[in-house]
Design a protein around this motif. Structure first.
Motif, short mmCIF file in Angstrom:
data_model
loop_
_atom_site.label_atom_id
_atom_site.label_comp_id
_atom_site.label_asym_id
_atom_site.label_seq_id
_atom_site.Cartn_x
_atom_site.Cartn_y
_atom_site.Cartn_z
N MET A 1 -36.63 56.47 -16.41
CA MET A 1 -35.60 55.45 -16.33
C MET A 1 -34.90 55.34 -17.68
SD MET A 1 -35.90 51.39 -15.46
CE MET A 1 -35.39 51.38 -13.76
N LEU A 6 -33.11 49.64 -18.29
CA LEU A 6 -34.32 48.84 -18.18
C LEU A 6 -34.16 47.52 -18.91
CD1 LEU A 6 -37.33 48.49 -17.41
CD2 LEU A 6 -37.89 49.75 -19.49
N GLU A 9 -31.64 45.26 -16.95
CA GLU A 9 -32.26 44.73 -15.74
C GLU A 9 -33.30 43.66 -16.07
OE1 GLU A 9 -33.78 47.92 -13.36
OE2 GLU A 9 -31.79 48.67 -12.89
N SER A 10 -34.03 43.87 -17.15
CA SER A 10 -35.04 42.89 -17.57
C SER A 10 -34.37 41.58 -17.98
CB SER A 10 -35.87 43.45 -18.72
OG SER A 10 -36.57 44.59 -18.31
N ILE A 51 -44.53 42.31 -14.26
CA ILE A 51 -43.56 43.35 -13.93
C ILE A 51 -42.95 43.94 -15.20
CG2 ILE A 51 -41.31 43.79 -12.86
CD1 ILE A 51 -42.08 41.65 -10.76
N LEU A 52 -42.56 43.08 -16.15
CA LEU A 52 -41.96 43.56 -17.40
C LEU A 52 -42.97 44.38 -18.19
CD1 LEU A 52 -39.85 40.49 -18.56
CD2 LEU A 52 -39.06 42.58 -17.44
N GLU A 54 -45.46 46.15 -17.08
CA GLU A 54 -45.64 47.44 -16.42
C GLU A 54 -44.45 48.36 -16.67
OE1 GLU A 54 -46.26 46.47 -12.32
OE2 GLU A 54 -48.27 45.66 -12.69
N ASN A 55 -43.24 47.82 -16.50
CA ASN A 55 -42.04 48.64 -16.66
C ASN A 55 -41.88 49.15 -18.09
OD1 ASN A 55 -41.38 48.27 -13.99
ND2 ASN A 55 -39.86 46.69 -14.37
N MET A 58 -44.64 51.77 -19.06
CA MET A 58 -44.34 53.10 -18.51
C MET A 58 -43.31 53.83 -19.37
SD MET A 58 -44.54 52.68 -14.33
CE MET A 58 -42.81 52.45 -14.23
N SER A 59 -42.47 53.07 -20.06
CA SER A 59 -41.45 53.66 -20.93
C SER A 59 -41.96 53.87 -22.35
CB SER A 59 -40.21 52.77 -20.98
OG SER A 59 -39.63 52.68 -19.70
#
Length: 102
Positions: A1, A6, A9-10, A51-52, A54-55, A58-59
């Motif tokens: 992503m 990201l 969106e966050s 959620i934040l 995790e996202n 992953m980055s």
């Protein structure tokens, strides 16, 4: 992503959150609490912080680490300062003797 996407969106999710909780409708679209109440939509609560984490993890950005967040803030502040203080190309004065071995 894309990291820029990201972050945007966050920020959008944070704007639509209520005390760290976001609400998603049946189509998994994030709905603001006021909009859900006004339109009578059925929504499901989700933990935004989880959620934040995790996202971003992953980055490769562990935003749940307090020291990492401090380092990022310091980096951004120093970057802004350096960008403001950078010398223009016209005003650079070079010393011709600099770097010569005597």
């Amino acid at each position: 992503m894309n990291f820029r996407k990201l972050v945007k969106e966050s920020l959008s999710m944070l704007d639509k959150s209520d005390k760290g909780i976001i609400f998603q409708d049946i189509d998994n679209q994030i709905v603001h609490v006021a909009d859900a109440a006004f339109y009578g939509k059925q929504v499901f609560p989700r933990n935004l912080i989880q959620i934040l984490n995790e996202n971003f993890s992953m980055s490769g950005f562990p935003i749940d680490d307090p020291q990492f967040r401090k380092d990022i803030l310091e980096l951004l502040e120093k970057y802004e300062l350096a960008a403001k203080q950078k010398a223009s190309k016209k005003s650079v004065e070079l010393d011709e003797d600099f770097g010569k071995i005597l």
